[in-house]
Design a protein around this motif. Structure first.
Motif, PDB file in Angstrom:
ATOM      1  N   ALA A   1       0.544 -19.260  21.883  1.00 44.60           N
ATOM      2  CA  ALA A   1       1.402 -19.071  20.982  1.00 44.60           C
ATOM      3  C   ALA A   1       2.322 -17.851  21.567  1.00 44.60           C
ATOM      4  O   ALA A   1       1.938 -16.833  22.050  1.00 44.60           O
ATOM      5  CB  ALA A   1       0.539 -18.625  19.881  1.00 44.60           C
ATOM      6  N   TYR A   2       3.646 -17.969  21.023  1.00 47.93           N
ATOM      7  CA  TYR A   2       4.659 -16.818  20.954  1.00 47.93           C
ATOM      8  C   TYR A   2       4.549 -16.143  19.491  1.00 47.93           C
ATOM      9  O   TYR A   2       4.471 -16.772  18.628  1.00 47.93           O
ATOM     10  CB  TYR A   2       6.192 -17.560  21.170  1.00 47.93           C
ATOM     11  CG  TYR A   2       6.263 -18.124  22.376  1.00 47.93           C
ATOM     12  CD1 TYR A   2       6.702 -17.482  23.646  1.00 47.93           C
ATOM     13  CD2 TYR A   2       6.595 -19.588  22.270  1.00 47.93           C
ATOM     14  CE1 TYR A   2       6.906 -18.297  24.446  1.00 47.93           C
ATOM     15  CE2 TYR A   2       6.826 -20.211  23.505  1.00 47.93           C
ATOM     16  CZ  TYR A   2       7.002 -19.625  24.642  1.00 47.93           C
ATOM     17  OH  TYR A   2       7.358 -20.265  25.770  1.00 47.93           O
TER      18      TYR A   2
ATOM     19  N   ALA B   1       2.927 -21.576  17.772  1.00 48.62           N
ATOM     20  CA  ALA B   1       1.575 -22.027  18.165  1.00 48.62           C
ATOM     21  C   ALA B   1       1.615 -23.428  18.889  1.00 48.62           C
ATOM     22  O   ALA B   1       2.248 -24.389  18.250  1.00 48.62           O
ATOM     23  CB  ALA B   1       0.246 -22.095  17.217  1.00 48.62           C
ATOM     24  N   ILE B   2       1.492 -23.647  20.183  1.00 48.20           N
ATOM     25  CA  ILE B   2       1.707 -25.084  20.681  1.00 48.20           C
ATOM     26  C   ILE B   2       0.312 -25.390  21.211  1.00 48.20           C
ATOM     27  O   ILE B   2      -0.406 -24.811  22.105  1.00 48.20           O
ATOM     28  CB  ILE B   2       2.702 -24.552  22.110  1.00 48.20           C
ATOM     29  CG1 ILE B   2       3.882 -23.979  21.570  1.00 48.20           C
ATOM     30  CG2 ILE B   2       2.884 -25.759  22.715  1.00 48.20           C
ATOM     31  CD1 ILE B   2       4.978 -23.439  22.498  1.00 48.20           C
ATOM     32  N   TYR B   3       0.193 -26.768  21.154  1.00 43.12           N
ATOM     33  CA  TYR B   3      -1.125 -27.490  21.745  1.00 43.12           C
ATOM     34  C   TYR B   3      -0.469 -28.430  22.561  1.00 43.12           C
ATOM     35  O   TYR B   3       0.054 -29.504  22.177  1.00 43.12           O
ATOM     36  CB  TYR B   3      -1.895 -27.820  20.612  1.00 43.12           C
ATOM     37  CG  TYR B   3      -3.318 -28.613  20.832  1.00 43.12           C
ATOM     38  CD1 TYR B   3      -4.206 -27.957  21.753  1.00 43.12           C
ATOM     39  CD2 TYR B   3      -3.483 -29.773  20.907  1.00 43.12           C
ATOM     40  CE1 TYR B   3      -5.437 -28.480  22.132  1.00 43.12           C
ATOM     41  CE2 TYR B   3      -4.437 -30.488  21.308  1.00 43.12           C
ATOM     42  CZ  TYR B   3      -5.420 -29.739  21.932  1.00 43.12           C
ATOM     43  OH  TYR B   3      -6.614 -30.321  22.755  1.00 43.12           O
ATOM     44  N   ASP B   4      -0.964 -28.440  23.948  1.00 44.49           N
ATOM     45  CA  ASP B   4      -0.979 -29.518  24.583  1.00 44.49           C
ATOM     46  C   ASP B   4      -2.263 -30.539  24.620  1.00 44.49           C
ATOM     47  O   ASP B   4      -3.015 -30.184  25.419  1.00 44.49           O
ATOM     48  CB  ASP B   4      -0.857 -29.167  26.173  1.00 44.49           C
ATOM     49  CG  ASP B   4      -0.369 -29.888  27.261  1.00 44.49           C
ATOM     50  OD1 ASP B   4      -0.580 -31.255  26.939  1.00 44.49           O
ATOM     51  OD2 ASP B   4       0.015 -29.821  28.505  1.00 44.49           O
ATOM     52  N   PRO B   5      -1.914 -31.681  24.198  1.00 45.68           N
ATOM     53  CA  PRO B   5      -3.255 -32.586  23.886  1.00 45.68           C
ATOM     54  C   PRO B   5      -3.482 -33.278  25.187  1.00 45.68           C
ATOM     55  O   PRO B   5      -4.936 -33.550  25.412  1.00 45.68           O
ATOM     56  CB  PRO B   5      -2.749 -33.858  23.084  1.00 45.68           C
ATOM     57  CG  PRO B   5      -1.049 -33.714  23.205  1.00 45.68           C
ATOM     58  CD  PRO B   5      -0.952 -32.332  23.393  1.00 45.68           C
TER      59      PRO B   5
ATOM     60  N   ASP C   1      -8.522 -19.254  25.635  1.00 49.51           N
ATOM     61  CA  ASP C   1      -7.947 -19.109  27.031  1.00 49.51           C
ATOM     62  C   ASP C   1      -6.379 -19.452  26.847  1.00 49.51           C
ATOM     63  O   ASP C   1      -6.113 -20.787  26.399  1.00 49.51           O
ATOM     64  CB  ASP C   1      -8.544 -20.155  27.954  1.00 49.51           C
ATOM     65  CG  ASP C   1      -7.845 -19.857  29.430  1.00 49.51           C
ATOM     66  OD1 ASP C   1      -7.271 -18.927  29.527  1.00 49.51           O
ATOM     67  OD2 ASP C   1      -7.909 -20.800  30.211  1.00 49.51           O
ATOM     68  N   ALA C   2      -5.432 -18.711  26.893  1.00 50.35           N
ATOM     69  CA  ALA C   2      -3.995 -18.955  26.582  1.00 50.35           C
ATOM     70  C   ALA C   2      -3.374 -19.523  27.794  1.00 50.35           C
ATOM     71  O   ALA C   2      -3.380 -19.062  28.793  1.00 50.35           O
ATOM     72  CB  ALA C   2      -3.199 -17.465  26.162  1.00 50.35           C
ATOM     73  N   MET C   3      -2.923 -20.800  27.783  1.00 47.74           N
ATOM     74  CA  MET C   3      -2.226 -21.383  28.605  1.00 47.74           C
ATOM     75  C   MET C   3      -0.870 -20.840  29.014  1.00 47.74           C
ATOM     76  O   MET C   3      -0.150 -20.089  28.046  1.00 47.74           O
ATOM     77  CB  MET C   3      -1.970 -23.076  28.332  1.00 47.74           C
ATOM     78  CG  MET C   3      -0.739 -23.134  27.347  1.00 47.74           C
ATOM     79  SD  MET C   3      -0.780 -25.044  26.937  1.00 47.74           S
ATOM     80  CE  MET C   3       0.896 -25.069  25.901  1.00 47.74           C
ATOM     81  N   ASP C   4      -0.262 -21.200  29.918  1.00 49.22           N
ATOM     82  CA  ASP C   4       0.936 -20.497  30.591  1.00 49.22           C
ATOM     83  C   ASP C   4       2.135 -21.247  29.546  1.00 49.22           C
ATOM     84  O   ASP C   4       2.227 -22.301  29.446  1.00 49.22           O
ATOM     85  CB  ASP C   4       1.361 -20.718  31.956  1.00 49.22           C
ATOM     86  CG  ASP C   4       0.378 -19.956  32.716  1.00 49.22           C
ATOM     87  OD1 ASP C   4      -0.188 -18.925  32.257  1.00 49.22           O
ATOM     88  OD2 ASP C   4       0.136 -20.360  33.945  1.00 49.22           O
TER      89      ASP C   4
ATOM     90  N   VAL D   1       2.800 -13.497  24.150  1.00 49.61           N
ATOM     91  CA  VAL D   1       2.199 -14.595  24.102  1.00 49.61           C
ATOM     92  C   VAL D   1       0.704 -14.396  23.741  1.00 49.61           C
ATOM     93  O   VAL D   1       0.128 -13.567  24.618  1.00 49.61           O
ATOM     94  CB  VAL D   1       2.214 -15.389  25.507  1.00 49.61           C
ATOM     95  CG1 VAL D   1       1.373 -16.556  25.595  1.00 49.61           C
ATOM     96  CG2 VAL D   1       3.815 -15.731  25.938  1.00 49.61           C
ATOM     97  N   LEU D   2       0.028 -14.886  22.898  1.00 56.52           N
ATOM     98  CA  LEU D   2      -1.217 -14.822  22.476  1.00 56.52           C
ATOM     99  C   LEU D   2      -2.141 -16.222  22.506  1.00 56.52           C
ATOM    100  O   LEU D   2      -1.831 -17.257  22.748  1.00 56.52           O
ATOM    101  CB  LEU D   2      -1.410 -14.477  20.906  1.00 56.52           C
ATOM    102  CG  LEU D   2      -0.731 -13.247  20.321  1.00 56.52           C
ATOM    103  CD1 LEU D   2      -0.819 -12.872  18.880  1.00 56.52           C
ATOM    104  CD2 LEU D   2      -1.213 -11.935  21.240  1.00 56.52           C
ATOM    105  N   SER D   3      -3.297 -15.945  22.820  1.00 59.10           N
ATOM    106  CA  SER D   3      -4.446 -17.162  22.696  1.00 59.10           C
ATOM    107  C   SER D   3      -4.307 -17.306  21.092  1.00 59.10           C
ATOM    108  O   SER D   3      -3.818 -16.785  20.294  1.00 59.10           O
ATOM    109  CB  SER D   3      -5.776 -16.899  23.102  1.00 59.10           C
ATOM    110  OG  SER D   3      -6.324 -16.020  22.205  1.00 59.10           O
ATOM    111  N   ILE D   4      -4.748 -18.923  21.074  1.00 61.39           N
ATOM    112  CA  ILE D   4      -4.947 -19.303  19.680  1.00 61.39           C
ATOM    113  C   ILE D   4      -5.885 -18.706  18.985  1.00 61.39           C
ATOM    114  O   ILE D   4      -5.632 -18.203  17.620  1.00 61.39           O
ATOM    115  CB  ILE D   4      -5.095 -20.874  19.734  1.00 61.39           C
ATOM    116  CG1 ILE D   4      -4.163 -21.652  20.512  1.00 61.39           C
ATOM    117  CG2 ILE D   4      -5.356 -21.478  18.419  1.00 61.39           C
ATOM    118  CD1 ILE D   4      -2.705 -21.464  19.852  1.00 61.39           C
TER     119      ILE D   4
END
Length: 276
Positions: free
Chosen positions: A203-204, A192-196, A241-244, A216-219
């Motif tokens: 997330a992958y 899971a990846i978060y861009d502050p 909303d899943a970011m790219d 690729v999933l939304s959080i």
């Protein structure tokens, strides 16, 4: 008063369930660890803090539930030689930790959650080879799509400058496998990846099997599957909303911790097992 007591008990239970204090400074977004929503996952958990990552360890599975990292472009400029010094975690009791013998001849890799290629100095390298940071992972998965996802995450960090990453596992079903009769084998792994800067995330997720497939999933969707609230300060709308995320294909060999080196280590281990 009779009505008040059940409400108070419910409040205290809810507070205990959703509080997630952390002693691991600087590794979680706003210094708040994920919340364990599934009560079954809370049993025998222990937080472990290291110089480059944090772990939430389960004494039931004898694996981490997740590893947390704050990756930065500047931090990834520093390289450290891979040590491969796998070792049991002395901070854990012997009945709750994995041992090297559990993985021997198991057919599974000792798969890192916090990858060695993210570690920028000798201390962090040594720490990331603790078995508290390992899960039994299918070797083809570990050296294939998972290695590519790790590379894609580092690539994205260099583009964005700063990311918070939580890498974790999911145990699905009533027939979860064990190795060594002790260590549970996860059915899925996620990153899971978060861009502050953008206040966005995604997330992958992969099945722990010999496949190059990934999603690729939304959080929000990952939280439903994992039973863990991953970024407590992230808004619900952002979670939905899943970011790219970059396609991981093509990011093999992103650094020294690449598929080729893993394959070489795998072949050496197989040879040694045959000899002894």
């Amino acid at each position: 008063m009779k009505l008040f007591l059940p409400l108070l008990s419910s409040f205290l239970l809810t507070t205990a369930l959703y509080s997630a204090p952390t002693q691991c400074e600087g590794l979680y977004y706003t210094n708040e660890a994920p919340d364990i929503l599934n009560p079954k996952l809370q049993i025998k958990t222990k937080e472990l803090c290291y110089s480059g990552f944090a772990i939430m360890h389960s004494g039931l599975s004898r694996t981490p539930l997740w590893a947390a990292e704050h990756l930065t472009k500047e931090g990834l400029r520093h390289k450290s030689k891979r040590t491969n010094d796998f070792h049991p975690e002395e901070q854990l009791s012997t009945d709750e930790r994995a041992e090297l013998a559990d993985y021997a001849r198991s057919g599974y890799d000792r798969g890192h959650l916090a990858p060695a290629a993210d570690m920028g100095n000798k201390q962090a390298q040594h720490e990331c080879f603790t078995l508290a940071n390992m899960v039994p992972q299918n070797s083809e998965n570990n050296r294939g799509i998972w290695s590519a996802i790790e590379g894609a995450t580092r690539h994205l960090t260099k583009q964005k400058g700063s990311l918070y990453v939580i890498t974790g596992v999911i145990f699905n079903g009533s027939q979860v496998k064990r190795i060594g009769g002790r260590v549970l084998v996860p059915t899925k792994l996620y990153k899971a990846i978060y861009d502050p800067a953008r206040q966005a995330g995604a997330a992958y997720i992969v099945t722990n099997a010999p496949s190059n497939d990934y999603e690729v999933l939304s959080i929000a969707e990952l939280e439903k599957q994992s039973g863990v609230r991953l970024f407590p300060k992230m808004s619900q709308s952002a979670k939905e909303d899943a970011m790219d995320l970059p396609d991981p294909q093509g990011y093999h060999g992103n650094s020294y911790n690449n598929t080729t080196n893993k394959d070489i280590m795998y072949l050496i281990e197989k040879l040694l097992k045959r000899m002894f």
